[in-house]
Design a protein around this motif. Structure first.
Motif, mmCIF file in Angstrom:
data_model
loop_
_atom_site.group_PDB
_atom_site.id
_atom_site.type_symbol
_atom_site.label_atom_id
_atom_site.label_comp_id
_atom_site.label_asym_id
_atom_site.label_seq_id
_atom_site.Cartn_x
_atom_site.Cartn_y
_atom_site.Cartn_z
ATOM 1 N N ALA A 72 0.834 -1.207 0.000
ATOM 2 C CA ALA A 72 0.000 0.000 0.000
ATOM 3 C C ALA A 72 0.868 1.254 0.000
ATOM 4 O O ALA A 72 0.625 2.181 -0.789
ATOM 5 C CB ALA A 72 -0.927 -0.007 1.214
ATOM 6 N N ALA A 73 1.863 1.295 0.856
ATOM 7 C CA ALA A 73 2.721 2.478 0.958
ATOM 8 C C ALA A 73 3.522 2.707 -0.322
ATOM 9 O O ALA A 73 3.715 3.849 -0.747
ATOM 10 C CB ALA A 73 3.655 2.335 2.161
ATOM 11 N N THR A 74 3.973 1.637 -0.944
ATOM 12 C CA THR A 74 4.768 1.758 -2.173
ATOM 13 C C THR A 74 3.991 2.446 -3.285
ATOM 14 O O THR A 74 4.522 3.309 -3.982
ATOM 15 C CB THR A 74 5.240 0.368 -2.641
ATOM 16 N N PHE A 75 2.725 2.094 -3.450
ATOM 17 C CA PHE A 75 1.951 2.619 -4.572
ATOM 18 C C PHE A 75 1.021 3.768 -4.183
ATOM 19 O O PHE A 75 0.184 4.187 -4.974
ATOM 20 C CB PHE A 75 1.196 1.470 -5.251
ATOM 21 N N ALA A 76 1.200 4.294 -2.965
ATOM 22 C CA ALA A 76 0.391 5.423 -2.498
ATOM 23 C C ALA A 76 0.987 6.770 -2.901
ATOM 24 O O ALA A 76 0.359 7.797 -2.695
ATOM 25 C CB ALA A 76 0.227 5.362 -0.977
ATOM 26 N N ARG A 77 2.164 6.765 -3.448
ATOM 27 C CA ARG A 77 2.820 8.020 -3.829
ATOM 28 C C ARG A 77 2.522 8.315 -5.305
ATOM 29 O O ARG A 77 3.198 7.781 -6.186
ATOM 30 C CB ARG A 77 4.311 7.911 -3.576
ATOM 31 N N PRO A 78 1.524 9.159 -5.588
ATOM 32 C CA PRO A 78 1.059 9.347 -6.965
ATOM 33 C C PRO A 78 2.062 9.988 -7.903
ATOM 34 O O PRO A 78 2.002 9.773 -9.097
ATOM 35 C CB PRO A 78 -0.184 10.232 -6.812
#
Length: 174
Positions: free
Chosen positions: A80-86
């Motif tokens: 989740a954290a890896t792909f939460a940075r748009p």
């Protein structure tokens, strides 16, 4: 409306976390962590996901017109954290760090999630800084995960334990 107050108020809503995946026009998998994903209808089977307008994921999704969403398990916070940075340009190895499989239409899902669905584009609605993307579900699969990953008060959390009614019944028997 003060956006700071709205963000604060909405932080009190516990939401399940999902990661959506699709392929860009070059064939590279791209992913996005989503807290705004929901089932809309069972007949026909429809879902909706909110994605940032003019973002890389939105462009890839609208070009391919097919994507998948994995409902994350409690031990998948790093995904989740890896792909939460748009605004971060992800590399293929970002997805290769975890066990995945392809759905029948070719979309990537995380096998250790709770469940996953694959969708084809059924419609879009512009909504401020986001686009609501409506998808018709073409396939669904159960993952190996057990407890859901939630986001509440600006932090990831895991929901564990028996449902409230079940727990109350067990207490009354004891």
């Amino acid at each position: 409306m003060d956006p700071v107050l709205l963000r604060e108020a909405m932080s009190y809503r516990a939401v399940g976390i999902a990661v959506a995946t699709t392929r860009d026009p070059s064939g590279m998998d791209v992913a996005l962590t989503a807290s705004s994903f929901a089932a809309v209808s069972l007949d026909p089977p429809l879902t909706v996901i909110g994605v940032r307008r003019a973002g890389r994921f939105q462009g890839a999704l609208l070009a391919r017109r097919r994507w998948a969403v994995t409902l994350l398990a409690g031990d998948q916070e790093l995904i989740a954290a890896t792909f939460a940075r748009p605004r971060t340009e992800h590399r293929p190895e970002d997805l290769e760090r975890w066990p995945t499989r392809r759905m029948p239409g070719g979309s990537l899902v995380f096998t250790a999630g709770l469940a996953a669905v694959e969708c084809v584009l059924a419609g879009t609605v512009d909504a401020g800084t986001a686009t609501l993307v409506i998808g018709q579900v073409t396939s669904a699969v159960r993952g190996t995960g057990e407890d859901p990953l939630l986001y509440f008060r600006r932090a990831y959390r895991v929901m564990r334990g028996a449902p409230i009614a079940e727990a109350a019944s067990a207490r009354s028997l004891g």
